[in-house]
Design a protein around this motif. Structure first.
Motif, PDB file in Angstrom:
ATOM      1  N   MET A  38       0.823  -1.085   0.103  1.00  0.00           N
ATOM      2  CA  MET A  38       0.112  -0.184  -0.063  1.00  0.00           C
ATOM      3  C   MET A  38       0.950   1.134  -0.003  1.00  0.00           C
ATOM      4  N   THR A  39       0.615   2.370  -0.853  1.00  0.00           N
ATOM      5  CA  THR A  39       1.273   3.358  -0.835  1.00  0.00           C
ATOM      6  C   THR A  39       0.798   4.377   0.331  1.00  0.00           C
ATOM      7  N   PRO A  40       2.163   4.827   0.986  1.00  0.00           N
ATOM      8  CA  PRO A  40       1.682   5.820   1.897  1.00  0.00           C
ATOM      9  C   PRO A  40       1.357   6.876   1.525  1.00  0.00           C
ATOM     10  N   THR A  41       0.841   7.886   2.470  1.00  0.00           N
ATOM     11  CA  THR A  41       0.385   9.437   2.309  1.00  0.00           C
ATOM     12  C   THR A  41       1.659  10.135   2.392  1.00  0.00           C
ATOM     13  N   LEU A  43       6.248  12.019   6.019  1.00  0.00           N
ATOM     14  CA  LEU A  43       6.513  13.046   6.909  1.00  0.00           C
ATOM     15  C   LEU A  43       6.533  12.605   8.341  1.00  0.00           C
ATOM     16  N   GLU A  44       5.614  12.118   8.933  1.00  0.00           N
ATOM     17  CA  GLU A  44       5.236  11.698  10.120  1.00  0.00           C
ATOM     18  C   GLU A  44       6.268  10.693  10.566  1.00  0.00           C
ATOM     19  N   ALA A  45       6.696   9.939   9.691  1.00  0.00           N
ATOM     20  CA  ALA A  45       7.645   8.630   9.853  1.00  0.00           C
ATOM     21  C   ALA A  45       9.087   9.127  10.300  1.00  0.00           C
ATOM     22  N   GLN A  87      12.801  15.560  10.984  1.00  0.00           N
ATOM     23  CA  GLN A  87      13.554  15.336   9.978  1.00  0.00           C
ATOM     24  C   GLN A  87      13.138  15.913   8.335  1.00  0.00           C
ATOM     25  N   TYR A  88      14.017  16.154   7.527  1.00  0.00           N
ATOM     26  CA  TYR A  88      13.626  16.688   6.308  1.00  0.00           C
ATOM     27  C   TYR A  88      13.565  15.446   5.339  1.00  0.00           C
ATOM     28  N   VAL A  89      12.571  15.525   4.410  1.00  0.00           N
ATOM     29  CA  VAL A  89      12.386  14.326   3.475  1.00  0.00           C
ATOM     30  C   VAL A  89      12.518  15.184   1.939  1.00  0.00           C
ATOM     31  N   SER A  90      13.528  14.519   1.114  1.00  0.00           N
ATOM     32  CA  SER A  90      13.745  15.217  -0.049  1.00  0.00           C
ATOM     33  C   SER A  90      12.420  15.120  -0.855  1.00  0.00           C
ATOM     34  N   TYR A  92      11.222  18.730   2.564  1.00  0.00           N
ATOM     35  CA  TYR A  92      10.143  19.171   3.359  1.00  0.00           C
ATOM     36  C   TYR A  92      10.170  18.294   4.619  1.00  0.00           C
ATOM     37  N   ARG A  93       9.615  18.943   5.908  1.00  0.00           N
ATOM     38  CA  ARG A  93       9.514  18.455   7.003  1.00  0.00           C
ATOM     39  C   ARG A  93       8.403  19.170   7.803  1.00  0.00           C
ATOM     40  N   LEU A  94       7.647  18.249   8.533  1.00  0.00           N
ATOM     41  CA  LEU A  94       6.468  18.552   9.201  1.00  0.00           C
ATOM     42  C   LEU A  94       7.013  19.411  10.560  1.00  0.00           C
ATOM     43  N   VAL A  95       6.425  20.531  10.671  1.00  0.00           N
ATOM     44  CA  VAL A  95       6.671  21.155  12.043  1.00  0.00           C
ATOM     45  C   VAL A  95       5.572  21.445  12.820  1.00  0.00           C
TER      46      VAL A  95
END
Length: 185
Positions: free
Chosen positions: A1-4, A9-11, A15-18, A55-58
């Protein structure tokens, strides 16, 4: 299953995810990633973006839950039954439908966002997510129909006084029932 996007970002908290990694994981273009970030920001999420890092979730929106609301109410009748929606055409339409189906007095309908809010003279508006409290309540007062519009005014005054007393905020009323703090609804 493809993540959202949010799951990706929550995983990686903090941290930044490109954008490239997100794009590959989701199987979409980087433009589509950017558009999804914008949609999430409209819903109250906050992100930091860096050209080199991604991007990173803040921050996440402060969400209302029925359990939280019910746990704080001290009423016997009003608000004991709550219908809470992320998005709704109109809380007024939903409350009217529930009333016609026999909902008890005090049933409360709340939406985080309204797409077709109801106003006087047939006007409508969009109620943005996270920018207010959009709600309607089923009432069954023992009054003649011609007196019913006065209830809206009385409720606005009661809410204004109660909120002023409990928060200390300089709350006012914009006729007939919008509550304002420092000129903002």
């Amino acid at each position: 299953m493809t993540p959202t996007l949010l799951e990706l970002l929550e995983a990686k908290p903090g941290q930044y995810v490109s954008g490239e990694t997100i794009s590959k994981e989701l199987g979409v273009s980087r433009t589509a990633v950017w558009k999804q970030i914008r949609k999430l920001e409209e819903a109250g999420y906050r992100f930091e973006a860096s050209r080199r890092l991604g991007y990173r979730l803040v921050g996440k929106p402060d969400r209302l839950t029925a359990d939280t609301l019910l746990g704080q109410l001290r009423t016997q009748r009003f608000g004991r039954r709550v219908y809470l929606y992320d998005e709704l055409g109109s809380t007024q339409d939903a409350a009217q439908k529930l009333a016609e189906e026999g909902a008890e007095e005090g049933t409360l309908v709340i939406a985080e966002r309204q797409l077709n809010g109801k106003a006087r003279m047939g006007r409508s508006w969009i109620s943005p997510f996270g920018k207010g409290i959009w709600m309607s309540m089923v009432l069954r007062p023992p009054l003649p129909v011609h007196s019913a519009p006065q209830i809206t005014l009385l409720i606005a005054v009661a809410l204004c006084r109660s909120l002023r007393r409990n928060t200390g905020l300089p709350i006012g009323i914009k006729w007939p029932n919008d509550l304002l703090v420092n000129g903002k609804k």
